[in-house]
Each structure stands twice: as structure tokens, then as C-alpha cells.
Design a protein around this motif. Structure first.
Motif, short mmCIF file in Angstrom:
data_model
loop_
_atom_site.label_atom_id
_atom_site.label_comp_id
_atom_site.label_asym_id
_atom_site.label_seq_id
_atom_site.Cartn_x
_atom_site.Cartn_y
_atom_site.Cartn_z
N ALA A 98 0.69 -1.14 -0.08
CA ALA A 98 0.02 0.09 -0.04
C ALA A 98 0.94 1.21 -0.04
O ALA A 98 0.27 2.20 -0.30
CB ALA A 98 -0.87 0.12 1.29
N ARG A 99 1.95 1.33 0.37
CA ARG A 99 2.88 2.56 0.39
C ARG A 99 3.16 2.86 -1.22
O ARG A 99 3.42 4.25 -1.25
CB ARG A 99 4.49 1.98 0.92
N PHE A 100 2.86 2.18 -2.18
CA PHE A 100 2.89 2.52 -3.55
C PHE A 100 1.68 3.14 -4.12
O PHE A 100 1.31 3.47 -5.30
CB PHE A 100 3.57 1.76 -4.47
N ASP A 101 0.65 3.03 -3.35
CA ASP A 101 -0.60 3.41 -3.86
C ASP A 101 -0.67 4.98 -4.25
O ASP A 101 -0.26 5.97 -3.23
CB ASP A 101 -1.86 3.32 -2.78
N GLY A 102 -1.26 5.45 -5.19
CA GLY A 102 -1.07 6.69 -5.78
C GLY A 102 0.42 7.11 -6.56
O GLY A 102 0.29 8.15 -7.33
N TRP A 103 1.34 6.23 -6.34
CA TRP A 103 2.51 6.50 -6.92
C TRP A 103 2.49 6.27 -8.35
O TRP A 103 3.21 6.92 -9.33
CB TRP A 103 3.91 5.80 -6.34
N PHE A 104 1.78 5.00 -8.58
CA PHE A 104 1.57 4.59 -10.09
C PHE A 104 0.14 3.59 -10.01
O PHE A 104 -0.02 3.07 -8.89
CB PHE A 104 2.67 3.78 -10.61
N PHE A 105 -0.20 3.26 -11.30
CA PHE A 105 -1.33 2.59 -11.35
C PHE A 105 -1.18 1.12 -12.21
O PHE A 105 -0.07 1.47 -13.18
CB PHE A 105 -2.24 3.31 -11.93
N THR A 106 -1.68 0.29 -11.76
CA THR A 106 -1.49 -1.03 -12.65
C THR A 106 -2.50 -1.33 -13.45
O THR A 106 -3.62 -1.60 -13.18
CB THR A 106 -1.23 -2.15 -11.56
N ALA A 107 -2.31 -1.56 -14.88
CA ALA A 107 -3.23 -1.73 -15.90
C ALA A 107 -3.14 -3.32 -16.30
O ALA A 107 -1.92 -3.58 -16.48
CB ALA A 107 -3.22 -0.83 -16.87
N VAL A 108 -4.03 -3.97 -16.37
CA VAL A 108 -4.13 -5.47 -16.81
C VAL A 108 -4.86 -5.39 -18.02
O VAL A 108 -5.86 -5.46 -18.14
CB VAL A 108 -5.04 -6.19 -15.65
N ARG A 109 -3.96 -6.04 -19.12
CA ARG A 109 -4.54 -6.15 -20.68
C ARG A 109 -5.64 -7.08 -20.56
O ARG A 109 -6.71 -7.02 -21.32
CB ARG A 109 -3.34 -6.64 -21.31
N THR A 110 -5.61 -8.19 -19.87
CA THR A 110 -6.59 -9.41 -19.94
C THR A 110 -7.98 -8.82 -19.32
O THR A 110 -8.97 -9.55 -19.86
CB THR A 110 -6.22 -10.56 -19.27
N THR A 111 -7.91 -7.99 -18.53
CA THR A 111 -9.44 -7.56 -18.03
C THR A 111 -9.87 -6.41 -18.21
O THR A 111 -10.96 -5.82 -18.03
CB THR A 111 -9.10 -7.60 -16.31
N GLY A 112 -8.75 -5.23 -18.79
CA GLY A 112 -8.94 -3.97 -19.12
C GLY A 112 -9.43 -3.06 -18.04
O GLY A 112 -9.86 -1.92 -18.20
#
Length: 511
Positions: free
Chosen positions: A19-33
Motif C-alpha cells: 500500500a505504500r505505493f498506492d498513488g505513486w503509480f497504477f497497474t493496468a491489466v490487459r486481459t481484464t481491461g
């Protein structure tokens, strides 16, 4: 760091649900969109199916929708934009403060001293999307808050969030959240209740976060008529673009690293600005792991940091207000500064249509202060002249202290105002502009703490970069523990701080 190494570093954070990285970057998953926070509890995707984005707007522009489980749009903001001083970071701070909504991209570019084309190129070059897309993502988040926390008609929600049409509102909500506005409202959520324009939100932070300590510090400096402190809740008037608002802040009962905010707004379209200013005032977007990692490694501060992990720098909703209050507080006690500031409110402040408890006025704007008769405030002639010179410089634009201000230019401009010295300029940077790396030259309270720790002012000014502002708070806590909540741990007592009749508490100038 190479792109591959950066991808691996971020993926490890996702795999560990850090959770320390929440807001630092976002994770996008190609298979779920969909795109998520790093801490999303869903099953970890395979590395080859993952892309990372610096902003939610970037993920949205690439066609991803927000995860319904972890709500990445509600994550704490990236601390990167407060730490950095370049034009992209300054643009992000201004966008967060609603500048695009108020004056469009042309106004944003003017505030930064760039052409629209130059600014667009710089922002897109780093973030992959331009200022309009970033503002659109912010509008979507504001819309979701209003949908889920109020009973407003959807048309009112759309225009309050800043959308130009109902169709644009509907299309954006469906695209970003994969649900219609009506479907979002059907989901269980706390009701705001209260009068029109009132709502209650939870403002999240990165743990550890001691909300009670931050609010106590703000409460100890509360100005009657502008602010109120009852021992657990800090309330104040906010001067917002479309009319004054009132916010009441208290520790969130259901989360350790969060603050409950009860807002009363003249117009709901000021919600985004109000939230941004509250987050800045409470220092919610800081990265405590990075700060404590540097300061806690220093032998002089190790025990202090261990006793108060995640300590924050309480700020001001607007830097011009902090600058005026800093001048009023020069060479007087905190109580004296509160009294002088309270006398200023009826002279130049904007009265609330109806008082809210003891709150009666918004803080005076520079334009009003520059022409106000300050003869009855109780200031010396020199202090009165300094105050009106500062107000005139702010009103004329000679001193710029908005969220996108160049901090070094702001310091030089402040020092050019007669009656403002290095200590006052540094305090404005520390608590007004949220600069994380400020040292207060000549502050007597800091000197007392440094003496007890066996250090000197000159050493401290260089040892704790780039987090000297947070070191200041730790040292102030040693010298004036009444401004902070944590008592000394019985097994790890704090150093004995000698007291002297002339040593000031935080808030008094040593000039």
C-alpha cells in the motif's frame, strides 16, 4: 533505472500488495481491461499482462476502467508532485487545485509562464496525456464522490463536477467506472445527510499517519472566527472560488490512516478544490517511508523518528494566508499571533452569510488587505507597513504563492518585500508551499533541540536533505511537546530540552 528494472520494481510492489505505493503509480491489466492500485487484493496478474501508468488519467486514456474493488481513483495522491519543483509537477499541483476548471488550459499555461503548446508537450512527454485529460480524470472522481455521498439529481452532479453537459458526464462515468451513474448510486455507501451543499468524505493517507497529532498542531494555532478546535475536531473556513466553505476535520473512526471531513460548501462545484486544499493542509500525500528512511538513519534523530513514525508537516489551505500569518507572528508568541490575526478578520475578511458555530469570516484576500485600514489591529508601524507591502505584492502578482509557484522564485520575491527576512520566507515555503526540504535559519526552538541532540544549526541544514521540513517538525516536537500529541515513551525518554524565557515556541520568528 532502466525501463525493465523499473517494471520489475513496480511488479514486486504489486505482487506484495504494498500500500505504500498506492498513488505513486497504477497497474493496468490487459486481459481484464481494468486498472488498480498496487495494493489491490485481487489475484496478481502475470507480469507480461501488466502495464504501469503514472496517473489514473493515463490509464483511462489507454482504454482501461477503474477497478471496482480497490477504487484506484480514490488512492492518496502521488507525493512526487509535492517533492519536485519542475514545470510538470507545478502543473499537476495547479490541476489538483482546479486551475483548468477555472481558467482552462490557457489559464494554466499563463500561470506557469509557458505557451499552451510548450506545456502540452512537456506534460504529454512525461505522463502520456495532456492537462485536459488529467482534469477530466479529476472531474470523474469528483462526480463519483457526489454520486455516492449525496442525493443530488444527476444533472446537478454533472455540473457540480465540472462537466459541460449531461451527455459528457454520462459517457465519462461509463467509460471510467464501467457503470452508469445510476448503477454507481445503487452501490452501498454512507449518506451525507445535512443541508444542501453538505457532505462527509474520508480522506486517505499513507500509513503511518497520526491524524490526532496533525489536528492538534492546527488547533493550537487556531484563530478565533476563522478556525475552531474542540480537542478532537478542527474546523475552519475555506476561501473557495465560488464562495466560502466550512470544513470540520477529525480522525476517521474506521481507518488509522484517514481523516473524516465534513464539508459545507456554497456551491458543490468547489468540492474538488476543497478536497485538494484539505489534503495539502493535512499533508496526506506524503511518503512516510521515504522520509523516515532518511531521518531515521541519522543517529541524532533515530530515537525521535522511532517514537513518531510518519510525522507530517501541517500546512495551510492557501500559501498567501500563511504568508500574512507569518508576518503577523514575527517576534510574538503563538497566542499573540492568534489574537492579531483574529482582529484582522472583521477589518478585511469576508463574513459568512450565517456564522457556523464560532466561525464567522473567511481569511482576507490580498486585494482587501492592501487597501484596509490596519491602524486598530495593534501592530507596530513597521509591521503594518510590511503586511500591506506583502498584500500589495501578492495582489499585483509580484509575489506568486499559488500551488504552481516556482518555490525558489517565491523565496526571492518574498525576501524583496521590506520587513520579510529569511525565517519568514522559509516558513512560507515549509507550511504554505508544502516544500519538503526547508530549514528555518535562526529558529530558536530548533537550536534548543539541536543542542540537546549534540548537533548544530549548520550541520542540520545539510544532513537531512531532501526531508528537512520533516526534521523541523521532529525538532519542534522536542522543544514544544504541547503542540504534539505523543508523550515520551517511558522506556525511551526523549532528550532533556533546557528551557529559557526567551526561547519561542513554533510560530515565533527569531528575526
Amino acid at each position: 533505472m532502466t525501463a525493465t528494472a523499473d517494471h520489475e520494481h513496480r511488479y514486486r510492489a504489486v505482487a506484495g500488495r504494498d500500500a505504500r505505493f498506492d498513488g505513486w503509480f497504477f497497474t493496468a491489466v490487459r486481459t481484464t481491461g481494468i486498472y488498480c492500485r498496487p495494493s489491490c487484493p485481487a489475484r496478481t496478474p502475470a507480469p507480461h499482462n501488466v502495464s504501469f501508468f503514472s496517473t489514473a488519467a493515463g490509464a483511462q486514456a489507454a482504454g482501461y476502467r477503474a477497478c471496482r474493488r480497490c477504487r484506484p481513483d480514490a488512492a492518496p495522491g502521488s507525493p512526487e508532485w509535492d517533492v519536485r519543483a519542475d514545470v510538470v509537477a507545478r502543473a499537476m499541483r495547479l490541476i489538483g487545485d482546479g486551475e483548468v476548471e477555472r481558467s482552462g488550459v490557457p489559464g494554466l499555461a499563463r500561470r506557469l509562464g509557458y505557451s499552451e503548446r510548450q506545456l502540452h508537450r512537456l506534460v504529454v512527454g512525461e505522463l502520456g496525456v495532456g492537462p485536459l485529460a488529467l482534469a477530466r480524470a479529476q472531474r470523474a472522481q469528483t462526480a463519483r464522490v457526489l454520486i455516492e455521498t449525496t442525493n443530488l439529481p444527476m444533472a446537478d452532479v454533472a455540473f457540480a463536477a465540472g462537466f459541460a453537459s449531461i451527455r459528457q458526464f454520462n459517457d465519462t462515468v461509463r467509460e471510467v467506472f464501467a457503470a452508469t451513474p445510476t448503477e454507481l448510486r445503487r452501490r452501498p455507501s454512507p449518506a451525507s445527510g445535512g443541508a444542501p451543499g453538505s457532505l462527509t468524505l474520508r480522506l486517505t493517507a499513507r500509513a503511518p499517519y497520526d491524524a490526532a497529532e496533525v489536528l492538534l498542531f492546527l488547533g493550537a494555532h487556531a484563530v478565533p472566527g476563522l478556525e475552531e478546535w474542540d480537542g478532537s475536531t478542527f474546523s475552519r473556513v475555506l476561501d473557495l472560488p465560488h464562495g466560502p466553505g466550512v470544513v470540520s476535520l477529525s480522525p476517521a473512526p474506521d481507518a488509522a490512516a484517514a481523516v473524516s471531513a465534513r464539508l459545507q460548501l456554497t456551491q458543490l462545484r468547489d468540492l474538488g478544490v476543497a478536497v485538494s486544499r484539505c489534503r495539502r493542509m493535512l499533508d496526506l500525500d506524503a511518503d512516510p517511508a521515504a522520509v523516515d528512511g532518511v531521518l531515521g538513519a541519522d543517529p541524532a534523530l533515530a530515537d525521535v523518528v522511532a517514537l513518531a513514525p510518519g510525522r507530517r508537516v501541517p500546512g495551510s489551505p492557501e500559501a498567501p494566508e500563511l504568508a500574512v500569518r507569518a508576518v503577523l507572528g514575527q517576534q510574538v508568541s503563538v497566542a499573540g499571533a492568534r489574537t492579531l490575526t483574529a482582529r484582522l478578520l472583521p477589518v478585511a475578511g469576508v463574513a459568512l452569510p450565517t456564522p457556523v458555530g464560532t466561525l464567522t469570516h473567511a481569511f482576507p484576500r490580498p486585494e482587501a488587505l492592501a487597501v484596509a485600514d490596519l491602524g486598530g489591529i495593534g501592530l507596530t508601524g513597521a509591521r503594518r507597513a510590511a503586511l500591506q507591502a506583502l498584500a500589495t505584492a501578492l495582489a499585483d502578482g509580484d509575489v506568486a504563492l499559488d500551488p504552481g509557484a516556482d518555490r525558489e522564485e517565491a523565496r526571492r520575491a518574498l525576501l524583496a518585500v521590506r520587513g520579510i527576512g529569511p525565517w519568514t520566507a522559509a516558513l512560507v515555503a515549509l507550511r504554505g508551499l508544502a516544500d519538503p526540504d526547508v530549514w528555518l535559519p535562526g529558529d530558536l526552538a530548533l537550536r534548543r533541540s539541536l543542542t540537546a541532540l549534540g548537533s548544530t544549526d549548520a550541520e542540520a541544514a545539510t544532513r537531512w536533505r531532501p526531508w528537512r521540513s520533516y526534521a523541523v517538525m521532529h525538532l519542534w516536537a522536542l522543544a514544544a511537546p504541547a503542540f504534539f500529541t505523543r508523550p515520551p515513551h517511558p522506556e525511551r525518554p526523549l532528550p532533556d530540552i533546557p528551557t529559557t524565557p526567551t526561547a519561542p515556541p513554533p510560530g515565533r520568528s527569531a528575526r
